[in-house]
Design a protein around this motif. Structure first.
Motif, PDB file in Angstrom:
ATOM      1  N   TYR A  82       0.832  -1.205   0.000  1.00 45.15           N
ATOM      2  CA  TYR A  82       0.000   0.000   0.000  1.00 45.15           C
ATOM      3  C   TYR A  82       0.868   1.256   0.000  1.00 45.15           C
ATOM      4  O   TYR A  82       0.538   2.247  -0.676  1.00 45.15           O
ATOM      5  CB  TYR A  82      -0.953  -0.030   1.188  1.00 45.15           C
ATOM      6  CG  TYR A  82      -1.935  -1.181   1.102  1.00 45.15           C
ATOM      7  CD1 TYR A  82      -2.905  -1.217   0.107  1.00 45.15           C
ATOM      8  CD2 TYR A  82      -1.866  -2.251   1.984  1.00 45.15           C
ATOM      9  CE1 TYR A  82      -3.792  -2.280   0.005  1.00 45.15           C
ATOM     10  CE2 TYR A  82      -2.748  -3.326   1.890  1.00 45.15           C
ATOM     11  CZ  TYR A  82      -3.707  -3.335   0.905  1.00 45.15           C
ATOM     12  OH  TYR A  82      -4.572  -4.389   0.789  1.00 45.15           O
ATOM     13  N   ALA A  83       1.991   1.221   0.731  1.00 46.65           N
ATOM     14  CA  ALA A  83       2.923   2.345   0.669  1.00 46.65           C
ATOM     15  C   ALA A  83       3.467   2.512  -0.746  1.00 46.65           C
ATOM     16  O   ALA A  83       3.665   3.644  -1.226  1.00 46.65           O
ATOM     17  CB  ALA A  83       4.067   2.140   1.661  1.00 46.65           C
ATOM     18  N   SER A  84       3.685   1.406  -1.445  1.00 45.75           N
ATOM     19  CA  SER A  84       4.188   1.464  -2.817  1.00 45.75           C
ATOM     20  C   SER A  84       3.138   2.025  -3.776  1.00 45.75           C
ATOM     21  O   SER A  84       3.479   2.711  -4.748  1.00 45.75           O
ATOM     22  CB  SER A  84       4.633   0.077  -3.267  1.00 45.75           C
ATOM     23  OG  SER A  84       5.706  -0.392  -2.464  1.00 45.75           O
ATOM     24  N   LEU A  85       1.874   1.735  -3.513  1.00 46.60           N
ATOM     25  CA  LEU A  85       0.802   2.349  -4.310  1.00 46.60           C
ATOM     26  C   LEU A  85       0.814   3.865  -4.137  1.00 46.60           C
ATOM     27  O   LEU A  85       0.607   4.618  -5.106  1.00 46.60           O
ATOM     28  CB  LEU A  85      -0.554   1.786  -3.896  1.00 46.60           C
ATOM     29  CG  LEU A  85      -0.996   0.480  -4.534  1.00 46.60           C
ATOM     30  CD1 LEU A  85      -2.267  -0.033  -3.856  1.00 46.60           C
ATOM     31  CD2 LEU A  85      -1.248   0.663  -6.033  1.00 46.60           C
ATOM     32  N   GLU A  86       1.031   4.320  -2.921  1.00 47.72           N
ATOM     33  CA  GLU A  86       1.106   5.762  -2.679  1.00 47.72           C
ATOM     34  C   GLU A  86       2.322   6.363  -3.387  1.00 47.72           C
ATOM     35  O   GLU A  86       2.233   7.444  -3.990  1.00 47.72           O
ATOM     36  CB  GLU A  86       1.169   6.030  -1.180  1.00 47.72           C
ATOM     37  CG  GLU A  86       1.136   7.490  -0.802  1.00 47.72           C
ATOM     38  CD  GLU A  86      -0.226   8.145  -1.000  1.00 47.72           C
ATOM     39  OE1 GLU A  86      -0.320   9.357  -0.756  1.00 47.72           O
ATOM     40  OE2 GLU A  86      -1.191   7.458  -1.413  1.00 47.72           O
ATOM     41  N   PHE A  87       3.443   5.660  -3.330  1.00 47.84           N
ATOM     42  CA  PHE A  87       4.633   6.101  -4.055  1.00 47.84           C
ATOM     43  C   PHE A  87       4.345   6.183  -5.552  1.00 47.84           C
ATOM     44  O   PHE A  87       4.747   7.150  -6.217  1.00 47.84           O
ATOM     45  CB  PHE A  87       5.791   5.143  -3.791  1.00 47.84           C
ATOM     46  CG  PHE A  87       6.955   5.312  -4.713  1.00 47.84           C
ATOM     47  CD1 PHE A  87       7.864   6.353  -4.527  1.00 47.84           C
ATOM     48  CD2 PHE A  87       7.152   4.441  -5.773  1.00 47.84           C
ATOM     49  CE1 PHE A  87       8.941   6.522  -5.388  1.00 47.84           C
ATOM     50  CE2 PHE A  87       8.224   4.601  -6.640  1.00 47.84           C
ATOM     51  CZ  PHE A  87       9.117   5.645  -6.453  1.00 47.84           C
ATOM     52  N   ALA A  88       3.660   5.180  -6.101  1.00 41.10           N
ATOM     53  CA  ALA A  88       3.354   5.165  -7.532  1.00 41.10           C
ATOM     54  C   ALA A  88       2.514   6.372  -7.930  1.00 41.10           C
ATOM     55  O   ALA A  88       2.697   6.944  -9.018  1.00 41.10           O
ATOM     56  CB  ALA A  88       2.626   3.874  -7.888  1.00 41.10           C
TER      57      ALA A  88
END
Length: 243
Positions: A82-88
């Motif tokens: 989910y943190a990576s989705l925010e980064f994306a």
């Protein structure tokens, strides 16, 4: 794709863990790729840092820059997914591909209720007791070479309420529409909870596909590290060349 064109790979760990979660993958991929694993805020070497998605995004972005060959393939597990989705969403220019591992369930609606309860319960249990439970569980289920780095780095129980407090209610399949890169949804076959939205997540993105690790559960990269690593390797080598 030549070795020079291969994307760097950044690994982002899940709830309570640290960069040590990815020791099997780092060891297996480091000869062919530039690889790194981060500690999210409040975890591992950043245990004293306050959690926020803003800080998590900055950490991932700094890791991409540190490998000096971006944009990168980002592999995020559970909370790290989910943190990576925010980064994306925030840093599309730094993303060449995204692997969501155990992070394709909506965190909105009734599904989130038991996780809010768990996040509230954890601070009431002494941290040393939680540590003993986790050490024993991991040691019983997995070989030392798979979990030794995780056990040695300790657990971020104190960060769990803040981390899941921010993630719950924030992510659903619509988050995939903000990802401007190919996506691999990589789940353990038996991870029923975090697979619950995988079809919705896949359908929300024009270049997303699902792959399952047979017999694996939520910690698929611990359950079958070679299969998990092979899936990441194949996806990395299939990504389009840098523009």
């Amino acid at each position: 794709m030549t070795a020079a064109d291969a994307p760097p790979i950044i690994f982002v760990h899940g709830t309570r863990f640290s960069a040590g979660q990815w020791s099997p993958q780092l060891a297996a991929l480091q000869e062919d790729f530039r690889v790194a694993a981060v500690d999210l805020p409040g975890h591992g070497a950043r245990s004293a840092q306050l959690w926020s998605l803003n800080a998590a995004t900055e950490i991932i972005a700094s890791a991409v820059d540190s490998l000096d060959h971006g944009p990168a393939l980002v592999v995020g597990h559970s909370l790290g997914g989910y943190a990576s989705l925010e980064f994306a969403r925030r840093c599309p220019e730094q993303l060449r591909g995204l692997v969501l591992a155990g992070a394709s369930a909506s965190t909105c609606g009734p599904w989130a209720t038991p996780y809010r309860w768990i996040a509230g319960l954890v601070p009431r249990i002494p941290a040393d007791r939680l540590t003993r439970w986790n050490d024993r569980l991991l040691s019983r289920l997995y070989s030392p070479e798979v979990v030794e780095a995780t056990i040695r780095s300790g657990y971020a129980f104190h960060t769990l309420p803040a981390a899941w407090g921010e993630v719950l209610g924030r992510f659903d399949a619509d988050a995939m529409r903000h990802v401007a890169a190919p996506v691999l949804i990589l789940n353990g076959e038996k991870d029923r909870v975090f697979r619950s939205g995988e079809m919705d997540f896949a359908h929300a993105h024009p270049h997303a596909r699902i792959e399952l690790i047979p017999r694996a559960k939520h910690l698929a990269n611990f359950d079958y590290p070679d299969a998990f690593t092979d899936a990441v390797r194949r996806f990395a080598l299939q990504l389009p060349a840098r523009s």
